[in-house]
Design a protein around this motif. Structure first.
Motif, PDB file in Angstrom:
ATOM      1  N   PRO A  78      55.372 -35.452  -5.583  1.00  0.00           N
ATOM      2  CA  PRO A  78      54.223 -36.235  -5.184  1.00  0.00           C
ATOM      3  C   PRO A  78      54.403 -37.829  -5.237  1.00  0.00           C
ATOM      4  O   PRO A  78      53.920 -38.457  -4.187  1.00  0.00           O
ATOM      5  CB  PRO A  78      53.069 -35.777  -6.586  1.00  0.00           C
ATOM      6  N   ALA A  79      55.225 -38.326  -6.128  1.00  0.00           N
ATOM      7  CA  ALA A  79      55.746 -39.854  -6.035  1.00  0.00           C
ATOM      8  C   ALA A  79      56.486 -40.124  -4.761  1.00  0.00           C
ATOM      9  O   ALA A  79      56.020 -41.165  -4.094  1.00  0.00           O
ATOM     10  CB  ALA A  79      56.315 -40.082  -7.320  1.00  0.00           C
ATOM     11  N   CYS A  80      57.193 -39.271  -4.481  1.00  0.00           N
ATOM     12  CA  CYS A  80      58.028 -39.360  -3.246  1.00  0.00           C
ATOM     13  C   CYS A  80      57.179 -39.302  -1.847  1.00  0.00           C
ATOM     14  O   CYS A  80      57.544 -40.150  -1.067  1.00  0.00           O
ATOM     15  CB  CYS A  80      59.105 -38.310  -3.104  1.00  0.00           C
ATOM     16  N   LEU A  81      56.137 -38.300  -2.098  1.00  0.00           N
ATOM     17  CA  LEU A  81      55.461 -38.453  -0.773  1.00  0.00           C
ATOM     18  C   LEU A  81      54.614 -39.706  -0.511  1.00  0.00           C
ATOM     19  O   LEU A  81      54.191 -40.082   0.522  1.00  0.00           O
ATOM     20  CB  LEU A  81      54.235 -37.141  -0.672  1.00  0.00           C
ATOM     21  N   LEU A 307      64.275 -39.615  -4.601  1.00  0.00           N
ATOM     22  CA  LEU A 307      63.522 -38.574  -5.264  1.00  0.00           C
ATOM     23  C   LEU A 307      63.646 -37.357  -4.397  1.00  0.00           C
ATOM     24  O   LEU A 307      63.735 -36.176  -4.840  1.00  0.00           O
ATOM     25  CB  LEU A 307      62.136 -39.085  -5.482  1.00  0.00           C
ATOM     26  N   LEU A 308      63.551 -37.414  -3.037  1.00  0.00           N
ATOM     27  CA  LEU A 308      63.483 -36.128  -2.261  1.00  0.00           C
ATOM     28  C   LEU A 308      64.798 -35.612  -2.331  1.00  0.00           C
ATOM     29  O   LEU A 308      65.020 -34.379  -2.150  1.00  0.00           O
ATOM     30  CB  LEU A 308      63.553 -36.727  -0.551  1.00  0.00           C
ATOM     31  N   TYR A 309      66.043 -36.202  -2.373  1.00  0.00           N
ATOM     32  CA  TYR A 309      67.309 -35.615  -2.432  1.00  0.00           C
ATOM     33  C   TYR A 309      67.501 -34.771  -3.753  1.00  0.00           C
ATOM     34  O   TYR A 309      68.170 -33.849  -3.763  1.00  0.00           O
ATOM     35  CB  TYR A 309      68.362 -36.687  -2.015  1.00  0.00           C
ATOM     36  N   VAL A 310      67.185 -35.336  -4.879  1.00  0.00           N
ATOM     37  CA  VAL A 310      66.812 -34.634  -6.060  1.00  0.00           C
ATOM     38  C   VAL A 310      66.058 -33.451  -5.707  1.00  0.00           C
ATOM     39  O   VAL A 310      66.586 -32.347  -6.351  1.00  0.00           O
ATOM     40  CB  VAL A 310      66.424 -35.509  -7.218  1.00  0.00           C
ATOM     41  N   LEU A 311      64.889 -33.291  -5.086  1.00  0.00           N
ATOM     42  CA  LEU A 311      64.397 -32.252  -4.769  1.00  0.00           C
ATOM     43  C   LEU A 311      65.271 -31.279  -3.892  1.00  0.00           C
ATOM     44  O   LEU A 311      65.218 -30.145  -4.171  1.00  0.00           O
ATOM     45  CB  LEU A 311      63.055 -32.519  -3.842  1.00  0.00           C
ATOM     46  N   VAL A 312      66.013 -31.906  -2.917  1.00  0.00           N
ATOM     47  CA  VAL A 312      66.852 -30.860  -2.158  1.00  0.00           C
ATOM     48  C   VAL A 312      67.712 -30.039  -3.113  1.00  0.00           C
ATOM     49  O   VAL A 312      68.050 -28.956  -2.961  1.00  0.00           O
ATOM     50  CB  VAL A 312      67.581 -31.757  -1.128  1.00  0.00           C
ATOM     51  N   ALA A 370      55.154 -28.449   2.012  1.00  0.00           N
ATOM     52  CA  ALA A 370      55.284 -29.862   1.580  1.00  0.00           C
ATOM     53  C   ALA A 370      56.388 -29.954   0.730  1.00  0.00           C
ATOM     54  O   ALA A 370      56.999 -31.116   0.748  1.00  0.00           O
ATOM     55  CB  ALA A 370      54.058 -30.251   0.649  1.00  0.00           C
ATOM     56  N   ALA A 371      57.102 -29.172   0.136  1.00  0.00           N
ATOM     57  CA  ALA A 371      58.304 -29.260  -0.679  1.00  0.00           C
ATOM     58  C   ALA A 371      59.702 -29.410   0.305  1.00  0.00           C
ATOM     59  O   ALA A 371      60.410 -30.180  -0.112  1.00  0.00           O
ATOM     60  CB  ALA A 371      58.684 -27.996  -1.362  1.00  0.00           C
ATOM     61  N   SER A 372      59.454 -28.931   1.444  1.00  0.00           N
ATOM     62  CA  SER A 372      60.782 -28.969   2.133  1.00  0.00           C
ATOM     63  C   SER A 372      60.516 -29.479   3.640  1.00  0.00           C
ATOM     64  O   SER A 372      61.435 -30.186   4.482  1.00  0.00           O
ATOM     65  CB  SER A 372      61.343 -27.421   2.369  1.00  0.00           C
ATOM     66  N   ALA A 373      59.221 -29.308   4.079  1.00  0.00           N
ATOM     67  CA  ALA A 373      59.157 -30.040   5.479  1.00  0.00           C
ATOM     68  C   ALA A 373      59.436 -31.641   5.640  1.00  0.00           C
ATOM     69  O   ALA A 373      60.031 -32.130   6.381  1.00  0.00           O
ATOM     70  CB  ALA A 373      57.672 -29.996   5.906  1.00  0.00           C
ATOM     71  N   PRO A 374      59.166 -32.443   4.617  1.00  0.00           N
ATOM     72  CA  PRO A 374      59.580 -34.005   4.526  1.00  0.00           C
ATOM     73  C   PRO A 374      61.024 -33.828   4.238  1.00  0.00           C
ATOM     74  O   PRO A 374      61.643 -34.917   4.894  1.00  0.00           O
ATOM     75  CB  PRO A 374      58.882 -34.461   3.276  1.00  0.00           C
ATOM     76  N   VAL A 375      61.592 -32.955   3.612  1.00  0.00           N
ATOM     77  CA  VAL A 375      63.177 -33.064   3.526  1.00  0.00           C
ATOM     78  C   VAL A 375      63.912 -32.828   4.869  1.00  0.00           C
ATOM     79  O   VAL A 375      64.778 -33.492   5.337  1.00  0.00           O
ATOM     80  CB  VAL A 375      63.665 -31.922   2.770  1.00  0.00           C
ATOM     81  N   ILE A 376      63.366 -31.760   5.650  1.00  0.00           N
ATOM     82  CA  ILE A 376      63.897 -31.824   6.985  1.00  0.00           C
ATOM     83  C   ILE A 376      63.612 -32.682   7.877  1.00  0.00           C
ATOM     84  O   ILE A 376      64.538 -33.262   8.722  1.00  0.00           O
ATOM     85  CB  ILE A 376      63.210 -30.445   7.471  1.00  0.00           C
ATOM     86  N   ALA A 377      62.297 -33.491   7.785  1.00  0.00           N
ATOM     87  CA  ALA A 377      61.800 -34.500   8.849  1.00  0.00           C
ATOM     88  C   ALA A 377      62.755 -35.656   8.463  1.00  0.00           C
ATOM     89  O   ALA A 377      63.487 -36.418   9.055  1.00  0.00           O
ATOM     90  CB  ALA A 377      60.612 -34.856   8.605  1.00  0.00           C
TER      91      ALA A 377
END
Length: 399
Positions: A78-81, A307-312, A370-377
């Motif tokens: 959420p913070a990342c988004l 933060l997004l890469y930690v999610l990846v 929402a968990a992976s679409a921003p990662v790919i984008a």
């Protein structure tokens, strides 16, 4: 059943993951000829996803028992988004045209028709997949995968209840969902790293995407400043403050809709994560019209991307390569299903000369949300992450 993994402490696992991420980014930035040749073949972002999966595959970490993904998806995501949508340019995104939406709906159609086709094709090799109509029927389990791939985990559980899939077939199909979706994500990360070559070969029109990237980069150059501690504290305050506010609101919205609108469960309105994602996206978009937008000059999107890469890495932690050979007939269904989805995307993409970015994000906004679409984008370019966020929200609604 007790875990046999070597490491059980999630704090230690998190330490391992960020060391892996640090190692990947350090070597990817190296001028050493060996590393330069290596990363020309293997994209850095793919390693950020693949290396953690080895920890799970070889029993160093139990990805299923670890709570890291839950924590990261509820707090860091959420913070990342918020930080990634803080500087969104609505006009530039609007000028991207309708190709992203067309491919998003094409991806949805591929999932809808892909299920029956996959079952029909696979049953030619494994005829026992057909002829069963009880709670253990394969088709009942497949409805849960379709629910997951259009709408996320809440929709997956809803499909299990609606179609009465029993626990065994549901567990098998959860494995299919995880394995096949994660394999496709690995392919998409590879495509993202090579998109310029692919788009050039296909004659795709990337001008709208290039203009958006150029505009964001120009804004960053013109307003760039050396960030101070105050700037980083403000960035963290905005990101995690908005995430906390979204959690607070979701705690009231979920029970309200559960009590007053029970039928809206099928639209994910009983899901706390759904409300958190919608709320933080709305907050981030709203802040893009305020002075908070200036935090981008201090590196808001870079903090968000970190933060997004930690999610990846935590997503990769759920991948077990060994599962591919454990349930071949069910994995085969998932692979054929995904191939129908992908084939339809490529066919429509070629017809409308769409860049591979639209295909990748349109697919992942369905399968992953929402968990992976921003990662790919953001694997294409950090400034494109908001496109993934907006399409992912559309995916929740459509599910």
């Amino acid at each position: 059943m007790p875990s046999t993994a070597l490491i059980h402490n999630d704090a230690t696992v998190l330490g391992l993951l960020v060391i892996i991420l640090g190692g990947v980014f350090y070597t990817a930035a190296s001028k050493n000829p060996t590393w330069l040749r290596f990363y020309r073949v293997i994209p850095a972002v793919l390693l950020c996803y693949f290396l953690p999966s080895l920890l799970n595959t070889f029993g160093i970490v139990d990805g299923e028992k670890s709570q890291l993904y839950f924590v990261v998806s509820r707090y860091l995501l959420p913070a990342c988004l918020v930080l990634l949508t803080l500087s969104v340019d609505f006009k530039a995104i609007y000028r991207l045209g309708n190709k992203a939406v067309i491919l998003f709906f094409t991806g949805t159609l591929g999932i809808v028709i892909g299920g029956p086709i996959a079952l029909m094709v696979t049953s030619m090799i494994y005829p026992e997949l057909l002829g069963v109509d009880g709670p253990e029927a394969v088709w009942r389990g497949m409805t849960t995968v379709a629910g997951s791939w259009i709408g996320g985990g809440a929709n997956q559980t809803a499909m299990k209840e609606i179609y009465g899939a029993d626990g065994k077939i549901f567990t098998i199909m959860v494995t299919v969902d995880i394995v096949v979706a994660n394999l496709w994500m690995a392919v998409l990360l590879y495509l993202a790293a090579n998109h310029k070559r692919i788009d050039a070969k296909n004659g795709a029109d990337t001008s709208a995407i290039d203009r958006l990237i150029d505009k964001v980069e120009a804004y960053q150059r013109e307003n760039k400043k050396l960030p101070e501690l105050k700037d980083f504290m403000l960035i963290i305050a905005v990101g995690f403050g908005a995430a906390g506010l979204a959690h607070f609101a979701a705690d009231y919205l979920v029970p309200y809709f559960q009590m007053n609108f029970p039928d809206l469960k099928r639209f994910s309105l009983h899901s706390k994560l759904f409300w958190i994602i919608v709320l933080v996206t709305t907050i981030g978009l709203g802040l893009s019209f305020t002075k908070a937008r200036s935090l981008e000059a201090a590196g808001a999107s870079k903090v968000g991307s970190s933060l997004l890469y930690v999610l990846v890495a935590t997503i990769g932690l759920h991948m077990d390569i060994a599962q591919i050979v454990e349930a071949p007939k069910y994995i085969a269904i998932g692979v054929v299903w995904m191939l129908v989805h992908v084939a339809l995307l490529f066919a429509v993409g070629k017809m409308i000369k769409a860049p591979v970015f639209y295909l990748a994000v349109g697919s992942k906004a369905n399968i992953g949300g929402a968990a992976s679409a921003p990662v790919i984008a953001s694997a294409f370019h950090p400034s494109l992450a908001p496109v993934g966020v907006l399409l992912a929200v559309l995916g929740y609604a459509l599910g």
